[in-house]
Scaffold this active site. Sequence first.
Site, PDB file in Angstrom:
ATOM      1  N   CYS A   1     116.657  40.739 -73.583  1.00  0.00           N
ATOM      2  CA  CYS A   1     115.218  41.043 -73.618  1.00  0.00           C
ATOM      3  C   CYS A   1     114.511  39.952 -74.427  1.00  0.00           C
ATOM      4  O   CYS A   1     114.942  39.652 -75.559  1.00  0.00           O
ATOM      5  CB  CYS A   1     115.005  42.404 -74.285  1.00  0.00           C
ATOM      6  SG  CYS A   1     113.278  42.724 -74.717  1.00  0.00           S
TER       7      CYS A   1
ATOM      8  N   GLN B   1     103.490  53.238 -53.087  1.00  0.00           N
ATOM      9  CA  GLN B   1     104.838  53.601 -53.528  1.00  0.00           C
ATOM     10  C   GLN B   1     105.747  52.374 -53.414  1.00  0.00           C
ATOM     11  O   GLN B   1     106.885  52.398 -53.869  1.00  0.00           O
ATOM     12  CB  GLN B   1     105.403  54.728 -52.665  1.00  0.00           C
ATOM     13  CG  GLN B   1     104.583  56.007 -52.714  1.00  0.00           C
ATOM     14  CD  GLN B   1     105.020  56.975 -51.650  1.00  0.00           C
ATOM     15  OE1 GLN B   1     105.859  57.852 -51.889  1.00  0.00           O
ATOM     16  NE2 GLN B   1     104.478  56.822 -50.459  1.00  0.00           N
TER      17      GLN B   1
ATOM     18  N   THR C   1     104.041  56.451 -44.840  1.00  0.00           N
ATOM     19  CA  THR C   1     104.927  57.150 -45.770  1.00  0.00           C
ATOM     20  C   THR C   1     105.354  58.469 -45.152  1.00  0.00           C
ATOM     21  O   THR C   1     104.571  59.152 -44.513  1.00  0.00           O
ATOM     22  CB  THR C   1     104.258  57.379 -47.147  1.00  0.00           C
ATOM     23  OG1 THR C   1     105.163  58.081 -48.002  1.00  0.00           O
ATOM     24  CG2 THR C   1     102.944  58.138 -47.035  1.00  0.00           C
TER      25      THR C   1
ATOM     26  N   HIS D   1     105.491  53.246 -58.324  1.00  0.00           N
ATOM     27  CA  HIS D   1     106.953  53.181 -58.451  1.00  0.00           C
ATOM     28  C   HIS D   1     107.407  51.850 -59.046  1.00  0.00           C
ATOM     29  O   HIS D   1     108.576  51.493 -58.951  1.00  0.00           O
ATOM     30  CB  HIS D   1     107.619  53.399 -57.088  1.00  0.00           C
ATOM     31  CG  HIS D   1     107.496  54.811 -56.600  1.00  0.00           C
ATOM     32  ND1 HIS D   1     107.804  55.190 -55.325  1.00  0.00           N
ATOM     33  CD2 HIS D   1     107.085  55.947 -57.224  1.00  0.00           C
ATOM     34  CE1 HIS D   1     107.591  56.500 -55.187  1.00  0.00           C
ATOM     35  NE2 HIS D   1     107.152  56.969 -56.317  1.00  0.00           N
TER      36      HIS D   1
ATOM     37  N   CYS E   1     112.719  46.291 -70.597  1.00  0.00           N
ATOM     38  CA  CYS E   1     113.835  46.424 -71.545  1.00  0.00           C
ATOM     39  C   CYS E   1     114.107  47.907 -71.775  1.00  0.00           C
ATOM     40  O   CYS E   1     113.221  48.636 -72.236  1.00  0.00           O
ATOM     41  CB  CYS E   1     113.494  45.751 -72.879  1.00  0.00           C
ATOM     42  SG  CYS E   1     114.815  45.967 -74.093  1.00  0.00           S
TER      43      CYS E   1
ATOM     44  N   LEU F   1     103.654  55.622 -38.020  1.00  0.00           N
ATOM     45  CA  LEU F   1     104.218  55.283 -36.704  1.00  0.00           C
ATOM     46  C   LEU F   1     104.275  56.526 -35.830  1.00  0.00           C
ATOM     47  O   LEU F   1     103.974  56.492 -34.633  1.00  0.00           O
ATOM     48  CB  LEU F   1     105.631  54.705 -36.901  1.00  0.00           C
ATOM     49  CG  LEU F   1     106.302  54.115 -35.656  1.00  0.00           C
ATOM     50  CD1 LEU F   1     105.465  52.948 -35.125  1.00  0.00           C
ATOM     51  CD2 LEU F   1     107.714  53.664 -35.960  1.00  0.00           C
ATOM     52  N   GLU F   2     104.653  57.649 -36.474  1.00  0.00           N
ATOM     53  CA  GLU F   2     104.686  58.934 -35.734  1.00  0.00           C
ATOM     54  C   GLU F   2     104.343  60.057 -36.700  1.00  0.00           C
ATOM     55  O   GLU F   2     104.369  59.854 -37.912  1.00  0.00           O
ATOM     56  CB  GLU F   2     106.077  59.162 -35.149  1.00  0.00           C
ATOM     57  CG  GLU F   2     107.142  59.506 -36.171  1.00  0.00           C
ATOM     58  CD  GLU F   2     108.288  58.499 -36.181  1.00  0.00           C
ATOM     59  OE1 GLU F   2     108.461  57.798 -35.180  1.00  0.00           O
ATOM     60  OE2 GLU F   2     108.957  58.402 -37.221  1.00  0.00           O
TER      61      GLU F   2
END
Length: 231
Positions: free
Chosen positions: A133, A88, A173, A106, A114, A199-200
């Site tokens: 462009c 992502q 995530t 993403h 453009c 992390l958690e």
Amino acid sequence: MKRIVILTGAGVSAESGLGTFRDKDGLWTKYDLNEVATPEGFARNPVFVHDFYNARRANCRGAEPNAAHRALARLSAAVPGQVTLVTQNVDDLHERAGAVGVIHMHGMLDGALCASCDHRWRAQAVMSPVDACPACGMLAARPDIVWFGEMPYRMDEIYEALLMADLFVAIGTSGNVYPAAGFAAEARANGAETLELNLEPTEGRRAFDAGRYGPASSVVPAWVDEVLSRV
Ligand code: APR
């Protein structure tokens, strides 16, 4: 060797200094995402939005991949064709750690698009609304980033990989944003094991069969070593 689909989020780049979105002092605590991460926000104030991404592009250039990025590149190289790495993240730290074929659902900070003719090119370090462009000449250059309300990229390939996966691993995530937040349930419905490395524990942890918690720079290399010890 199992077919593994890995989804990474901002947590995998946090220890490279790029910050996350929803942690304490995350990006969305400093900016209103409606102003900088929606087509409407861009239409209202293109200079402000370009400046937001110019700052993130500079941040990214000054950052280095961390041990988590390097471990994932090592895993992909050790079992060619068995790992699908979806991110992502819009930084290029996976690539700079040696990963190839990363699916950036993403988009990427170093991409320009453009808004008039859909032409894509490599973004210069600083973009502005007066950039023409290169293909159609219109002053319609925007960052090639998927904003809220827009369709993420390469979803067919991702769902195909989730269909075939034996193992789905979400790394760094929070599982707050769809469609990525639905990948664990999708993989599980297709018979895959699911693992969360974060992390958690996240709010979405019930979609996972197992979880290992701690900084990605230590949890991810340890997990990769374990997977490769079984190859
Ligand atoms: N190691 C591992 N995980 C970490 C670390 C770390 N050092 N630091 C933070 N995390 C975890 C947090 O616990 C959190 O679960 O990373 C996650 C970051 O969550 P978010 O900030 O919500 O980022 P992400 O999940 O990537 O956001 C998804 O939302 O705003 C949109 O498009 C944007 O791609 C982004 C998407």
